[in-house]
Design a protein around this motif. Sequence first.
Motif, mmCIF file in Angstrom:
data_model
loop_
_atom_site.group_PDB
_atom_site.id
_atom_site.type_symbol
_atom_site.label_atom_id
_atom_site.label_comp_id
_atom_site.label_asym_id
_atom_site.label_seq_id
_atom_site.Cartn_x
_atom_site.Cartn_y
_atom_site.Cartn_z
ATOM 1 N N TYR A 199 -16.928 3.568 11.315
ATOM 2 C CA TYR A 199 -18.045 3.877 10.423
ATOM 3 C C TYR A 199 -19.343 3.252 10.922
ATOM 4 C CZ TYR A 199 -15.296 6.305 6.908
ATOM 5 O OH TYR A 199 -14.532 7.223 6.253
ATOM 6 N N THR A 247 -0.982 -5.227 10.859
ATOM 7 C CA THR A 247 -1.369 -3.859 11.196
ATOM 8 C C THR A 247 -2.415 -3.336 10.221
ATOM 9 O OG1 THR A 247 0.793 -3.441 12.188
ATOM 10 C CG2 THR A 247 -0.505 -1.506 11.559
ATOM 11 N N ILE A 248 -2.254 -3.641 8.949
ATOM 12 C CA ILE A 248 -3.246 -3.226 7.952
ATOM 13 C C ILE A 248 -4.598 -3.843 8.270
ATOM 14 C CG2 ILE A 248 -3.912 -3.445 5.514
ATOM 15 C CD1 ILE A 248 -0.856 -3.218 4.877
ATOM 16 N N GLU A 249 -4.618 -5.105 8.646
ATOM 17 C CA GLU A 249 -5.875 -5.772 8.997
ATOM 18 C C GLU A 249 -6.519 -5.114 10.217
ATOM 19 O OE1 GLU A 249 -4.811 -9.903 9.464
ATOM 20 O OE2 GLU A 249 -4.461 -10.165 7.316
ATOM 21 N N LEU A 273 -6.112 -2.004 11.255
ATOM 22 C CA LEU A 273 -6.590 -0.674 10.865
ATOM 23 C C LEU A 273 -7.867 -0.751 10.042
ATOM 24 C CD1 LEU A 273 -3.207 1.068 9.997
ATOM 25 C CD2 LEU A 273 -4.653 1.492 11.991
ATOM 26 N N ASN A 274 -7.940 -1.700 9.135
ATOM 27 C CA ASN A 274 -9.161 -1.855 8.340
ATOM 28 C C ASN A 274 -10.349 -2.215 9.226
ATOM 29 O OD1 ASN A 274 -8.086 -1.169 5.844
ATOM 30 N ND2 ASN A 274 -7.466 -3.271 5.383
ATOM 31 N N ALA A 275 -10.137 -3.097 10.205
ATOM 32 C CA ALA A 275 -11.220 -3.463 11.129
ATOM 33 C C ALA A 275 -11.635 -2.267 11.973
ATOM 34 C CB ALA A 275 -10.777 -4.627 12.017
ATOM 35 N N GLY A 311 0.806 -1.210 0.000
ATOM 36 C CA GLY A 311 0.000 0.000 0.000
ATOM 37 C C GLY A 311 0.835 1.254 0.000
ATOM 38 N N ARG A 322 -11.348 0.928 11.196
ATOM 39 C CA ARG A 322 -12.060 1.872 10.331
ATOM 40 C C ARG A 322 -13.514 1.454 10.172
ATOM 41 N NH1 ARG A 322 -13.007 0.999 5.345
ATOM 42 N NH2 ARG A 322 -11.247 -0.412 5.088
ATOM 43 N N LYS A 323 -13.737 0.163 9.948
ATOM 44 C CA LYS A 323 -15.110 -0.333 9.790
ATOM 45 C C LYS A 323 -15.912 -0.125 11.070
ATOM 46 C CE LYS A 323 -13.828 -3.720 6.305
ATOM 47 N NZ LYS A 323 -13.566 -5.133 6.032
#
Length: 183
Positions: free
Chosen positions: A177, A165-167, A169-171, A10, A173-174
């Motif tokens: 929201y 860490t990406i996983e 952060l994505n969780a 990314g 963020r969800k």
Amino acid sequence: MHHYGKGPLGPDVGTFARSFAAFGMGGPGPGVGPAGRARRGDIRPAVLRVLADQPMHGYQIIQEISARSGGTWNPSAGSVYPTLQLLADEGLVVAEETGGKRVFSLTAAGEAAVADLADEQAPWDVAAASPDLSGYAALRQAGGRLAAAVLQVGRSGDKNQIVSTIEILNAARKQVYTLLAQD
């Protein structure tokens, strides 16, 4: 391990840091004014007052203002350095190269300008006394701490740590929201 540019994992760390800066995770502290910003013009008296104590370079000025406000106001280099240039143009400060850094000190006219500020409340006192009615300060601090942790992973983490860490952060963020979508 440094990751520059866009790769299989990314955006680079700089892109991440800029995204937090755009959100407001840096610069002047919370509770200082609208959206956590100091009132226009406050940086000038703050710089003059700090330099009244001793000559300093720009980064020291930033840190001193932050310390005097109890961390509620963290002026950016983008506000301090242009202010120093303006003060130099007006003959209120002078810069001298010391140890590879530009150290600024007050001129006699600068000392007179500081004396004229004696009756005014110091800008960092105003910043420190300003209530954070929105909780924005805590949000900014939490986001800043998260950004620091993510940047550390970007600098020194291995591929598995970065992917994990990406996983995370994505969780997160969800979840945020989802929280916003609730009534």
